[in-house]
Design an enzyme around this catalytic site. Sequence first.
Site, PDB file in Angstrom:
ATOM      1  N   GLY A  51     105.861 -78.058 -65.991  1.00 29.67           N
ATOM      2  CA  GLY A  51     105.498 -79.034 -66.301  1.00 29.67           C
ATOM      3  C   GLY A  51     106.413 -79.811 -65.643  1.00 29.67           C
ATOM      4  O   GLY A  51     106.918 -80.956 -66.866  1.00 29.67           O
ATOM      5  N   THR A  54     107.112 -84.617 -63.703  1.00 34.29           N
ATOM      6  CA  THR A  54     107.271 -86.246 -64.127  1.00 34.29           C
ATOM      7  C   THR A  54     107.093 -85.627 -65.440  1.00 34.29           C
ATOM      8  O   THR A  54     107.530 -84.814 -66.304  1.00 34.29           O
ATOM      9  CB  THR A  54     105.296 -86.259 -63.601  1.00 34.29           C
ATOM     10  OG1 THR A  54     104.650 -85.706 -64.205  1.00 34.29           O
ATOM     11  CG2 THR A  54     105.473 -86.664 -61.842  1.00 34.29           C
ATOM     12  N   GLY A  55     107.011 -86.821 -65.411  1.00 37.73           N
ATOM     13  CA  GLY A  55     107.029 -87.362 -67.793  1.00 37.73           C
ATOM     14  C   GLY A  55     107.877 -87.226 -68.448  1.00 37.73           C
ATOM     15  O   GLY A  55     109.686 -86.865 -67.861  1.00 37.73           O
ATOM     16  N   ALA A 115     100.138 -73.388 -63.140  1.00 37.50           N
ATOM     17  CA  ALA A 115     100.984 -72.792 -64.461  1.00 37.50           C
ATOM     18  C   ALA A 115      99.836 -71.138 -65.238  1.00 37.50           C
ATOM     19  O   ALA A 115     100.127 -70.658 -66.080  1.00 37.50           O
ATOM     20  CB  ALA A 115     101.433 -73.679 -65.781  1.00 37.50           C
ATOM     21  N   ALA A 143     100.122 -81.093 -69.153  1.00 23.67           N
ATOM     22  CA  ALA A 143      99.093 -82.308 -69.025  1.00 23.67           C
ATOM     23  C   ALA A 143      98.350 -82.472 -67.909  1.00 23.67           C
ATOM     24  O   ALA A 143      98.875 -82.157 -66.454  1.00 23.67           O
ATOM     25  CB  ALA A 143      99.565 -83.554 -69.717  1.00 23.67           C
ATOM     26  N   TYR A 238      92.166 -90.214 -80.343  1.00 23.51           N
ATOM     27  CA  TYR A 238      93.200 -89.838 -79.832  1.00 23.51           C
ATOM     28  C   TYR A 238      93.552 -87.916 -81.189  1.00 23.51           C
ATOM     29  O   TYR A 238      93.001 -86.984 -80.968  1.00 23.51           O
ATOM     30  CB  TYR A 238      94.732 -90.460 -79.946  1.00 23.51           C
ATOM     31  CG  TYR A 238      95.763 -89.122 -79.020  1.00 23.51           C
ATOM     32  CD1 TYR A 238      96.112 -89.061 -77.388  1.00 23.51           C
ATOM     33  CD2 TYR A 238      96.518 -87.874 -79.981  1.00 23.51           C
ATOM     34  CE1 TYR A 238      96.851 -88.937 -76.756  1.00 23.51           C
ATOM     35  CE2 TYR A 238      97.687 -87.489 -79.359  1.00 23.51           C
ATOM     36  CZ  TYR A 238      97.750 -87.758 -77.947  1.00 23.51           C
ATOM     37  OH  TYR A 238      98.349 -86.375 -77.207  1.00 23.51           O
ATOM     38  N   LYS A 247      95.537 -80.381 -80.153  1.00 22.72           N
ATOM     39  CA  LYS A 247      96.871 -80.469 -80.617  1.00 22.72           C
ATOM     40  C   LYS A 247      97.153 -79.660 -81.516  1.00 22.72           C
ATOM     41  O   LYS A 247      98.264 -79.114 -82.195  1.00 22.72           O
ATOM     42  CB  LYS A 247      97.662 -82.374 -79.869  1.00 22.72           C
ATOM     43  CG  LYS A 247      97.658 -82.742 -79.015  1.00 22.72           C
ATOM     44  CD  LYS A 247      99.026 -82.108 -77.925  1.00 22.72           C
ATOM     45  CE  LYS A 247      99.086 -83.109 -77.056  1.00 22.72           C
ATOM     46  NZ  LYS A 247      99.912 -82.639 -75.939  1.00 22.72           N
ATOM     47  N   LEU A 277     104.095 -93.488 -74.589  1.00 22.61           N
ATOM     48  CA  LEU A 277     104.812 -94.293 -72.675  1.00 22.61           C
ATOM     49  C   LEU A 277     103.859 -94.038 -71.796  1.00 22.61           C
ATOM     50  O   LEU A 277     102.557 -93.262 -71.545  1.00 22.61           O
ATOM     51  CB  LEU A 277     106.407 -93.026 -72.974  1.00 22.61           C
ATOM     52  CG  LEU A 277     107.494 -93.299 -73.671  1.00 22.61           C
ATOM     53  CD1 LEU A 277     108.261 -92.209 -73.512  1.00 22.61           C
ATOM     54  CD2 LEU A 277     107.974 -94.563 -73.539  1.00 22.61           C
ATOM     55  N   THR A 279     103.171 -92.776 -68.741  1.00 17.55           N
ATOM     56  CA  THR A 279     102.698 -92.029 -67.611  1.00 17.55           C
ATOM     57  C   THR A 279     101.581 -91.268 -66.843  1.00 17.55           C
ATOM     58  O   THR A 279     100.489 -91.883 -67.303  1.00 17.55           O
ATOM     59  CB  THR A 279     102.954 -90.486 -68.242  1.00 17.55           C
ATOM     60  OG1 THR A 279     102.065 -89.558 -69.278  1.00 17.55           O
ATOM     61  CG2 THR A 279     104.652 -89.953 -69.282  1.00 17.55           C
TER      62      THR A 279
HETATM   63  P1  NAD Z   1     102.731 -86.027 -66.854  1.00 13.12           P
HETATM   64  O1  NAD Z   1     101.185 -86.420 -66.395  1.00 13.12           O
HETATM   65  O2  NAD Z   1     103.553 -86.909 -66.084  1.00 13.12           O
HETATM   66  O3  NAD Z   1     102.806 -84.443 -66.374  1.00 13.12           O
HETATM   67  C1  NAD Z   1     102.798 -83.239 -66.588  1.00 13.12           C
HETATM   68  C2  NAD Z   1     103.088 -82.121 -65.820  1.00 13.12           C
HETATM   69  O4  NAD Z   1     102.173 -81.374 -65.906  1.00 13.12           O
HETATM   70  C3  NAD Z   1     103.520 -82.327 -64.574  1.00 13.12           C
HETATM   71  O5  NAD Z   1     104.602 -81.711 -64.088  1.00 13.12           O
HETATM   72  C4  NAD Z   1     102.443 -81.642 -63.879  1.00 13.12           C
HETATM   73  O6  NAD Z   1     102.583 -81.052 -62.108  1.00 13.12           O
HETATM   74  C5  NAD Z   1     101.953 -80.505 -64.594  1.00 13.12           C
HETATM   75  N1  NAD Z   1     101.008 -79.963 -64.788  1.00 13.12           N
HETATM   76  C6  NAD Z   1      99.859 -80.314 -65.031  1.00 13.12           C
HETATM   77  N2  NAD Z   1      98.562 -79.116 -64.456  1.00 13.12           N
HETATM   78  C7  NAD Z   1      99.540 -77.702 -64.250  1.00 13.12           C
HETATM   79  C8  NAD Z   1      99.379 -76.910 -63.943  1.00 13.12           C
HETATM   80  N3  NAD Z   1      97.693 -75.849 -63.504  1.00 13.12           N
HETATM   81  N4  NAD Z   1     100.206 -75.817 -63.514  1.00 13.12           N
HETATM   82  C9  NAD Z   1     101.256 -76.582 -63.375  1.00 13.12           C
HETATM   83  N5  NAD Z   1     101.284 -77.394 -63.946  1.00 13.12           N
HETATM   84  C10 NAD Z   1     100.900 -78.967 -64.757  1.00 13.12           C
HETATM   85  O7  NAD Z   1     102.235 -85.601 -68.597  1.00 13.12           O
HETATM   86  P2  NAD Z   1     103.310 -85.976 -70.387  1.00 13.12           P
HETATM   87  O8  NAD Z   1     102.899 -87.381 -70.656  1.00 13.12           O
HETATM   88  O9  NAD Z   1     104.974 -86.506 -69.332  1.00 13.12           O
HETATM   89  O10 NAD Z   1     102.956 -84.908 -71.252  1.00 13.12           O
HETATM   90  C11 NAD Z   1     103.556 -83.989 -71.129  1.00 13.12           C
HETATM   91  C12 NAD Z   1     103.167 -83.008 -72.525  1.00 13.12           C
HETATM   92  O11 NAD Z   1     103.279 -84.587 -73.223  1.00 13.12           O
HETATM   93  C13 NAD Z   1     101.660 -83.214 -72.839  1.00 13.12           C
HETATM   94  O12 NAD Z   1     101.626 -82.286 -73.583  1.00 13.12           O
HETATM   95  C14 NAD Z   1     101.404 -84.526 -73.157  1.00 13.12           C
HETATM   96  O13 NAD Z   1      99.927 -85.358 -74.114  1.00 13.12           O
HETATM   97  C15 NAD Z   1     102.909 -84.850 -74.175  1.00 13.12           C
HETATM   98  N6  NAD Z   1     103.054 -86.261 -74.659  1.00 13.12           N
HETATM   99  C16 NAD Z   1     102.729 -87.815 -73.918  1.00 13.12           C
HETATM  100  C17 NAD Z   1     103.154 -87.953 -74.152  1.00 13.12           C
HETATM  101  C18 NAD Z   1     102.800 -89.797 -73.848  1.00 13.12           C
HETATM  102  O14 NAD Z   1     102.560 -90.830 -73.747  1.00 13.12           O
HETATM  103  N7  NAD Z   1     103.034 -89.773 -72.398  1.00 13.12           N
HETATM  104  C19 NAD Z   1     102.927 -88.820 -75.801  1.00 13.12           C
HETATM  105  C20 NAD Z   1     103.661 -87.404 -76.883  1.00 13.12           C
HETATM  106  C21 NAD Z   1     103.545 -86.473 -76.161  1.00 13.12           C
END
Ligand code: NAD
Length: 398
Positions: A51, A54-55, A115, A143, A238, A247, A277, A279
């Site tokens: 992953g 991004t993010g 993945a 995600a 959530y 989670k 954040l 994303t």
């Molecule tokens: P995001 O959408 O920015 O990134 C998701 C990533 O997963 C990307 O790189 C995407 O290409 C990849 N992805 C999605 N499906 C895929 C697949 N089938 N195969 C390969 N890659 C795949 O998301 P994010 O917000 O950075 O979230 C990442 C983690 O952080 C998650 O577990 C989320 O719950 C957690 N998180 C997010 C936040 C928030 O506020 N954004 C807060 C706390 C925790």
Amino acid sequence: MVAMIIKPKVRGFVCVTAHPEGCAAHVQEWIDCVKSRGPIKSGPRKVLVIGASTGYGLASRITAGFGSGAATLGIFFERPSEEGRNATPGWYNTIAFTKAARAAGLYAKNLNGDAFSDDIKKQALDLIRADLGQVDLVVYSLASPRRTHPKTAAVHKSVLKPIGQSYTNKTVDTDKGVVSTVTIEPANEQEIADTTAVMGGEDWEMWMNALSESKLLAPGAQSVAYSYIGPEVTWAIYKNGTIGLAKNDLERAARNIDSLLKLNGGDRAFISVNKALVTQASSAIPVVPLYISILYKLMKAAGTHEGCIEQIQRLFATQMFNGHTPKFDEAGRVRIDDWEMRPEIQSAVKRIWPDVTTETLAAETDIAGYRTEFLKLFGFGLPGVNYEAETEPHRPML
Ligand code: NAD
């Protein structure tokens, strides 16, 4: 070659266009942020990020690469560019990261694909074996809205719903700036199971078991996955909703993977609870974007606002490496959401929440900051980028 002017086209909570130079400028901002905070001592050397485009995953990759000089293999699922058609932002982000990493003498390779599939896992294991020998850090930051199960071929779709009873609260259409009331019906048993299948820990365990069986985990290896808890106002959707149950399953997986690592000379696996954040993933959750808009205003005023890159740089520099070990909460999680959850911030959110309407949105919240951040995810609004100039959307992956 079909160069074109690329402008944002926002459709609900996604932007269907992305700007190659803008995404590159965004990645450069994150690289500069990590570099400005100095090297992270005893950091990871060889890192697999699942992953990574991004993010929080991209932030992890940049922190490992530019904070600790790590070699990185990034896995992600992005739509590639075509003649005359832009890619999704993670595609351009990855090209920019890879160019910068290689220019700095760092190993960086990429796999674009699912993945969750056995095929991508096999490709990743083969690459690690051939190029890196072993990895000492695995970051799991997927995600995804769906997962095709590699053993059963069932397609599981995740939902963002409450459990047990319907939930009514305020939400904001971040594009139109309209605050309204939304009621979300509770998930049924199938939806709960499906969401856990997608966003729970089974796939993380599959990755770690496959790496361990192939002897591709270095002595002292660590693994981290990301979670969110947040304030009571979002709990029904959530923490206590379908995603929260998923989670919990990720936490179950963390305990199993931790035992697996410890048995095999590894160090630890754990969950880091991160800050809310903007994303692509979080913008799809009802109610949460309104909370984020309030939170940004308060944390910016308090001088404690962070983005993904500051969060992960702090995680690596103060909890995982640099002579530190993680400080766990009562449930064994690292809390890098600590500044978000400070009582003074949360009591202010509670105070503001009832007063937010369409009319007061601009004054009571940082909706402007939310929108700026949202557009940046797609490479728009970056300083130094000429958005009036034609650009080539079709860019080959490196
Ligand atoms: P995001 O959408 O920015 O990134 C998701 C990533 O997963 C990307 O790189 C995407 O290409 C990849 N992805 C999605 N499906 C895929 C697949 N089938 N195969 C390969 N890659 C795949 O998301 P994010 O917000 O950075 O979230 C990442 C983690 O952080 C998650 O577990 C989320 O719950 C957690 N998180 C997010 C936040 C928030 O506020 N954004 C807060 C706390 C925790």
